[in-house]
Design an enzyme around this catalytic site. Structure first.
Site, PDB file in Angstrom:
ATOM      1  N   HIS A 163       0.939  -1.258   0.126  1.00  0.00           N
ATOM      2  CA  HIS A 163      -0.156  -0.026   0.037  1.00  0.00           C
ATOM      3  C   HIS A 163       0.808   1.298  -0.064  1.00  0.00           C
ATOM      4  O   HIS A 163       0.202   2.441   0.207  1.00  0.00           O
ATOM      5  CB  HIS A 163      -0.786   0.036   1.150  1.00  0.00           C
ATOM      6  CG  HIS A 163      -1.987  -0.983   1.322  1.00  0.00           C
ATOM      7  ND1 HIS A 163      -3.251  -0.873   0.705  1.00  0.00           N
ATOM      8  CD2 HIS A 163      -1.727  -2.298   1.744  1.00  0.00           C
ATOM      9  CE1 HIS A 163      -3.867  -1.859   0.717  1.00  0.00           C
ATOM     10  NE2 HIS A 163      -3.081  -2.700   1.591  1.00  0.00           N
ATOM     11  N   LYS A 210      -8.273  13.949   4.527  1.00  0.00           N
ATOM     12  CA  LYS A 210      -7.345  12.659   4.474  1.00  0.00           C
ATOM     13  C   LYS A 210      -6.374  12.926   5.723  1.00  0.00           C
ATOM     14  O   LYS A 210      -6.251  13.745   6.263  1.00  0.00           O
ATOM     15  CB  LYS A 210      -6.716  12.700   3.450  1.00  0.00           C
ATOM     16  CG  LYS A 210      -5.820  13.975   2.714  1.00  0.00           C
ATOM     17  CD  LYS A 210      -5.444  13.667   1.396  1.00  0.00           C
ATOM     18  CE  LYS A 210      -6.429  13.961   0.255  1.00  0.00           C
ATOM     19  NZ  LYS A 210      -6.473  12.691  -0.603  1.00  0.00           N
ATOM     20  N   ARG A 211      -5.535  11.954   5.945  1.00  0.00           N
ATOM     21  CA  ARG A 211      -4.536  11.888   6.977  1.00  0.00           C
ATOM     22  C   ARG A 211      -3.654  13.178   6.605  1.00  0.00           C
ATOM     23  O   ARG A 211      -3.530  13.389   5.559  1.00  0.00           O
ATOM     24  CB  ARG A 211      -3.906  10.735   7.164  1.00  0.00           C
ATOM     25  CG  ARG A 211      -4.685   9.553   7.972  1.00  0.00           C
ATOM     26  CD  ARG A 211      -5.023   9.931   9.378  1.00  0.00           C
ATOM     27  NE  ARG A 211      -3.922  10.064  10.149  1.00  0.00           N
ATOM     28  CZ  ARG A 211      -3.554   9.173  11.086  1.00  0.00           C
ATOM     29  NH1 ARG A 211      -4.174   8.025  11.159  1.00  0.00           N
ATOM     30  NH2 ARG A 211      -2.495   9.490  11.648  1.00  0.00           N
ATOM     31  N   LYS A 266       0.827  14.208   0.947  1.00  0.00           N
ATOM     32  CA  LYS A 266      -0.435  14.595   0.503  1.00  0.00           C
ATOM     33  C   LYS A 266      -0.593  16.000   0.376  1.00  0.00           C
ATOM     34  O   LYS A 266      -1.541  16.486  -0.297  1.00  0.00           O
ATOM     35  CB  LYS A 266      -1.398  14.000   1.557  1.00  0.00           C
ATOM     36  CG  LYS A 266      -1.563  12.494   1.780  1.00  0.00           C
ATOM     37  CD  LYS A 266      -2.361  12.144   2.778  1.00  0.00           C
ATOM     38  CE  LYS A 266      -2.204  10.694   3.220  1.00  0.00           C
ATOM     39  NZ  LYS A 266      -2.879   9.913   2.290  1.00  0.00           N
ATOM     40  N   THR A 303      -8.812   6.609  -1.694  1.00  0.00           N
ATOM     41  CA  THR A 303     -10.042   5.843  -1.751  1.00  0.00           C
ATOM     42  C   THR A 303     -10.941   7.286  -1.631  1.00  0.00           C
ATOM     43  O   THR A 303     -12.162   7.054  -2.045  1.00  0.00           O
ATOM     44  CB  THR A 303     -10.225   4.857  -1.210  1.00  0.00           C
ATOM     45  OG1 THR A 303      -9.734   5.108   0.227  1.00  0.00           O
ATOM     46  CG2 THR A 303      -9.338   3.543  -1.411  1.00  0.00           C
ATOM     47  N   LYS A 335     -14.778   8.111  -3.421  1.00  0.00           N
ATOM     48  CA  LYS A 335     -15.852   8.503  -2.742  1.00  0.00           C
ATOM     49  C   LYS A 335     -16.392   9.956  -3.207  1.00  0.00           C
ATOM     50  O   LYS A 335     -17.658  10.206  -3.399  1.00  0.00           O
ATOM     51  CB  LYS A 335     -15.830   8.606  -1.101  1.00  0.00           C
ATOM     52  CG  LYS A 335     -15.393   7.318  -0.725  1.00  0.00           C
ATOM     53  CD  LYS A 335     -14.650   7.480   0.804  1.00  0.00           C
ATOM     54  CE  LYS A 335     -13.839   5.975   1.131  1.00  0.00           C
ATOM     55  NZ  LYS A 335     -13.049   6.109   2.365  1.00  0.00           N
TER      56      LYS A 335
HETATM   57  C1  26Q Z   1       3.632   0.543  10.562  1.00  0.00           C
HETATM   58  C2  26Q Z   1       4.340   0.193  11.338  1.00  0.00           C
HETATM   59  C3  26Q Z   1       4.161   0.724  12.901  1.00  0.00           C
HETATM   60  C4  26Q Z   1       3.095   1.361  12.979  1.00  0.00           C
HETATM   61  C5  26Q Z   1       2.280   1.840  11.878  1.00  0.00           C
HETATM   62  C6  26Q Z   1       2.533   1.501  10.754  1.00  0.00           C
HETATM   63  C7  26Q Z   1       1.436   1.789   9.580  1.00  0.00           C
HETATM   64  C8  26Q Z   1       0.166   1.879   9.947  1.00  0.00           C
HETATM   65  C9  26Q Z   1      -0.702   2.434   8.959  1.00  0.00           C
HETATM   66  C10 26Q Z   1       1.842   1.931   8.334  1.00  0.00           C
HETATM   67  C11 26Q Z   1       1.010   2.361   7.232  1.00  0.00           C
HETATM   68  C12 26Q Z   1      -0.156   2.535   7.592  1.00  0.00           C
HETATM   69  C13 26Q Z   1      -1.110   2.850   6.562  1.00  0.00           C
HETATM   70  C14 26Q Z   1      -1.086   2.837   5.259  1.00  0.00           C
HETATM   71  C15 26Q Z   1      -2.178   3.456   4.250  1.00  0.00           C
HETATM   72  O1  26Q Z   1      -3.203   3.700   4.856  1.00  0.00           O
HETATM   73  N1  26Q Z   1      -1.858   3.478   3.119  1.00  0.00           N
HETATM   74  C16 26Q Z   1      -2.961   4.017   2.052  1.00  0.00           C
HETATM   75  O2  26Q Z   1      -3.365   2.645   1.799  1.00  0.00           O
HETATM   76  C17 26Q Z   1      -4.791   3.100   0.979  1.00  0.00           C
HETATM   77  C18 26Q Z   1      -5.309   1.789   0.539  1.00  0.00           C
HETATM   78  O3  26Q Z   1      -4.889   0.917  -0.421  1.00  0.00           O
HETATM   79  C19 26Q Z   1      -4.400   3.809  -0.345  1.00  0.00           C
HETATM   80  O4  26Q Z   1      -5.364   4.320  -1.015  1.00  0.00           O
HETATM   81  C20 26Q Z   1      -3.429   4.896   0.066  1.00  0.00           C
HETATM   82  O5  26Q Z   1      -2.943   5.440  -0.735  1.00  0.00           O
HETATM   83  C21 26Q Z   1      -2.314   4.434   1.035  1.00  0.00           C
HETATM   84  O6  26Q Z   1      -1.634   5.646   1.316  1.00  0.00           O
END
Ligand code: 26Q
Length: 806
Positions: free
Chosen positions: A330, A537-538, A543, A645, A649
């Protein structure tokens, strides 16, 4: 059936609370109605479980499931939303009371919400897919804004009860760490499909101590020690890590990952053995397991470990694991890729590390056999020569692919090597994986790489959140779109002035609803006749919320100087949570709030310009925001956003995209036409060239408007937490753009490169909006061509092309 639910509800209220319906608090009503609905589906759920046990099936392993509010969703899926609404109204109860009930935020953002959309789609499309994850006690923090700064509070989502989950004590398993042994207790949530009897299961694990309370310690007056085990165990599933797209190598995070992976695999194996006994030859035919990013990748060595414990050889176990797992990537951002320190891994799960070493050894043998144990061919032809000079060992192609590389265990490499497929989440993202991030792997295993463009469920993101537009669509083309979003394309032939006017009227109504909510929730007044230009978004540098903020300052100055006489009044709306430890992201929130204060209080402009940063943007807020946007801001640096995503929406609800050629924007524009959206900025190829040759300071010096905008970070007009100008967080933001930092080049997300293009595109949309029919047509074209962005399409592709379920 509907009457059953209400009868059941009345009974539950009596049994649980000794109350009549009218006397229940919203939380009690929620609990009772939820239980009544669960009672309604018991048999169907049991039947679906039996069916799944007899077919090939798939599991979705994810550290996050961002489910959002389930009450309306489940009523909608059961087809009783309107009836129950009416029956409650007859008792004097407004169904909107459930807005007071928090949604379960067991996820950060895109990745967690995608998992939730997939569950909804799989249930609806009769795909036997069950989820496995963690039942965090506290989900993603709640955000409030104080003096423009983000403030975090714990999300105690269960304080309102949780009628949707059933605790299954009988399926408890044990998970062992080097220094700790805990119970994993499952809670099952029913995932109800729309228009089908199929019901899938989301199983979330909670950690508990083997013994809650140590009486020996207690009797010795060691009161803290008596509850130590309990606290240590419960800490494992206490809280969701609030990082999004950023890796953090913490022991507790590792324990979370291993905990839910081991528990889930034990569960699956138990079920398998009940049917096939100790013969594992059918395991990989029995099920497929999808790994949602690298967070559950520790499952691969864990499955091998469990199979070895049951007598299989390493090679046999590896073979089964490889066939069973598939991996979704991702992100391409290097700071988000998980690399665990091998010493930390060894401290926590030493037996698993032994398996990882064996996998790494197997990789070395495999790649050596393929002739890869040779020096890297370096473009500048220096590696060999330099290595000789320095008397260092020559670096080989294989060295750069090792799962254990120095002290680090590369989870993405482990995933690609020891699974059957690797997929990206949008076309451009998969291309970048193949020719950049994972290119060495693609060169060896091209047949393993696939693309699966993300999607969203139209039940929640159109049907539920926009009943007005849903009704208009159903009037024109029928209701089949609810289960088959491709049906929307039939709208294309029906777009005429009359339909556009009806669409515009609905958009205005949704903007009014949002404005009312923002007034109540965030205390800012908006006029629904303004353009609603929205970025939610976050908060992350890539971004580029800061790019948006800069463009607003540029527009502000132009308005002040009388340079935009025909500007269509616009409300710029932001919503975003910053990871609590991410200082720059928090500074950007403060900056946007300072801009909001300046603009909204300036009588020279505030009849044309408004800025609002809404607090605590989450799934429920998104449901109000998506239908109310005219312009969807998707402005990440090309090549950084895997898919997005939110962009989908907005599109489904008829907004135009103002965006870069990045992530799924590329496909959105392909479907809806470039002429119906606003694409700007450098594309991936240009960005890649710029990486070696970029001078943002030159842009800053040469362009007085840009200079003035950037200098608002230090010119004293804003406060930023410092005592004097330059002492707070804004000076560092400016510096990150002009000077860079120890860990990155100046302006590493190319804000200044794209800013002029961006302002032009924004003003083009602003002018186009004046022709209400032409602009409304663009919006409707987006809705009509959004069919492919249903997660039903995505999940059916996973089911066919990865899991071979059909
Ligand atoms: C990893 C290690 C330790 C703590 C946290 C994490 C961690 C947690 C969440 C690393 C990444 C995430 C989230 C990533 C994420 O949300 N990616 C998004 O995924 C979406 C679904 O595929 C995409 O649409 C987005 O582009 C992408 O940023």
């Amino acid at each position: 059936m509907k009457n059953n639910i209400i009868d059941n509800l009345i009974l539950t209220a009596k049994n649980e609370y000794c109350k009549e319906l009218e006397e229940l608090s919203p939380a009690e009503l929620h609990e009772c109605l939820g239980r009544a609905m669960m009672g309604e589906i018991t048999e169907k759920w049991a039947k679906a479980k039996k069916n799944h046990a007899n077919s090939r099936r798939a599991y979705y392993f994810s550290a996050e499931f961002l489910m959002g509010r389930m009450m309306y969703n489940n009523l909608y899926a059961m087809g009783v939303l309107d009836q129950v609404k009416k029956l409650l109204a007859d008792k004097g109860i407004d169904i909107n009371v459930f807005e007071e009930i928090d949604d379960a935020a067991l996820g950060n953002g895109g990745l967690g919400r995608l998992a939730a959309c997939f569950l909804d789609s799989a249930a609806t499309q009769d795909v036997p897919l069950d989820g496995y994850g963690i039942r965090y006690k506290y989900g993603l923090f709640k955000q409030s804004i104080e003096d423009g700064f983000q403030v975090e509070r714990a999300d105690d989502w269960q304080s309102f009860g949780d009628p949707w989950c059933i605790r299954r004590n009988e399926d408890t398993v044990i998970v062992k760490f080097a220094d700790q042994v805990v119970k994993a207790v499952p809670y099952d949530m029913a995932v109800i499909g729309y228009g089908t009897d199929n019901i899938n299961t989301l199983r979330l694990w909670e950690a508990e101590a083997l013994n809650d309370f140590d009486f020996l310690q207690f009797n010795d007056s060691h009161y803290d020690a008596a509850v130590q085990d309990k606290n240590d165990a419960e800490n494992i599933t206490k809280v969701l890590y609030p990082n999004d797209n950023q890796y953090e190598g913490k022991v507790l995070r590792l324990k979370q990952q291993y905990f839910f992976c081991s528990a889930s695999l034990q569960d699956i194996i138990k079920r398998y053995k009940a049917k096939y006994g100790n013969d594992y030859s059918n395991f990989a035919n029995h099920c497929a397991i999808q790994l949602n990013d690298t967070h559950p990748v520790i499952s691969i060595p864990e499955l091998i470990r469990l199979l070895e414990l049951d007598g299989l050889s390493f090679d046999a176990a590896f073979d089964i694991a490889q066939k069973t797992f598939a991996y979704t990537n991702h992100t391409v951002m290097s700071e988000a890729l998980e690399k665990w320190d091998i010493n930390l891994l060894t401290d926590v799960i030493p037996d698993v590390v032994e398996i990882i070493k064996n996998i790494d050894a197997r990789l070395v043998a495999d790649l050596t056999a393929k002739g890869l144990n040779v020096p890297v061919e370096c473009e500048c032809a220096c590696a060999k020569a330099d290595a000789k000079k320095e008397k260092e060992p020559v670096k080989t192609k294989l060295d750069g692919m090792r799962i254990i590389d120095g002290n680090l265990v590369h989870m993405a490499r482990l995933a690609v090597y020891a699974s059957s497929y690797t997929n990206g989440v949008a076309w451009i993202h998969t291309e970048i994986l193949k020719d950049d991030v994972l290119k060495d792997w693609y060169a060896i295993y091209p047949e393993r790489f696939q693309n699966k463009t993300n999607g969203v469920t139209q039940r929640r993101w159109l049907g539920l959140c926009n009943p007005q537009l849903s009704e208009l669509i159903s009037d024109k083309i029928g209701t089949k779109w609810v289960r088959n979003l491709d049906e929307l394309s039939k709208l294309n032939d029906k777009i005429d002035e009359d339909l556009v006017k009806q669409f515009n009227a609905i958009k205005l109504e949704k903007k009014q609803e949002l404005a009312d909510y923002i007034a109540k929730h965030d205390g800012v007044q908006l006029d629904p006749n303004f353009i609603f230009d929205i970025q939610v978004k976050r908060l992350h540098e890539y971004k580029r919320q800061l790019l948006n903020a800069f463009s607003i300052m540029a527009i502000y100055f132009r308005l002040k100087e009388g340079k935009l006489p025909n500007f269509t009044p616009t409300a710029f709306i932001f919503g975003a949570k910053a990871a609590p430890g991410y200082a720059r992201a928090k500074a950007i929130i403060k900056y946007i709030n300072e801009i909001a204060k300046l603009v909204n209080n300036d009588p020279d402009v505030n009849d044309k310009l408004r800025v609002v940063f809404v607090a605590n943007y989450n799934v429920s807020y998104a449901e109000k925001i998506m239908p109310a946007a005219d312009i969807s801001e998707q402005i990440s640096t090309a090549g950084t956003e895997a898919s997005g995503t939110g962009n989908m929406k907005f599109m489904i609800n008829g907004a135009v995209t103002l965006g870069t050629f990045d992530g799924a924007n590329v496909e959105i524009v392909q479907q809806a036409g470039e002429e119906n959206n606003y694409i700007f900025g450098a594309r991936v190829e240009e960005i890649n060239e710029l990486k070696n040759n970029y001078d943002p300071k030159a842009i800053y010096e040469a362009n007085p408007e840009i200079k003035k905008v950037i200098d608002t970070l230090i010119d004293g007009r804003f406060t930023d937490g410092g005592n004097k100008t330059g002492e707070g967080s804004f000076a560092e933001l400016r510096q990150s753009i002009l000077e860079g930092a120890s860990w990155h080049q100046p302006d590493h997300y190319f804000i200044l490169r794209d800013l002029p293009d961006y302002i032009d595109a924004k003003l083009k949309a602003n002018t186009d909006y004046k022709d209400r029919i032409a602009f409304g047509t663009k919006c409707l074209k987006n809705t009509a061509n959004s069919g492919t962005f249903s997660s039903d399409r995505t999940i059916l592709q996973y089911a066919k092309e990865l899991w071979k379920l059909m």
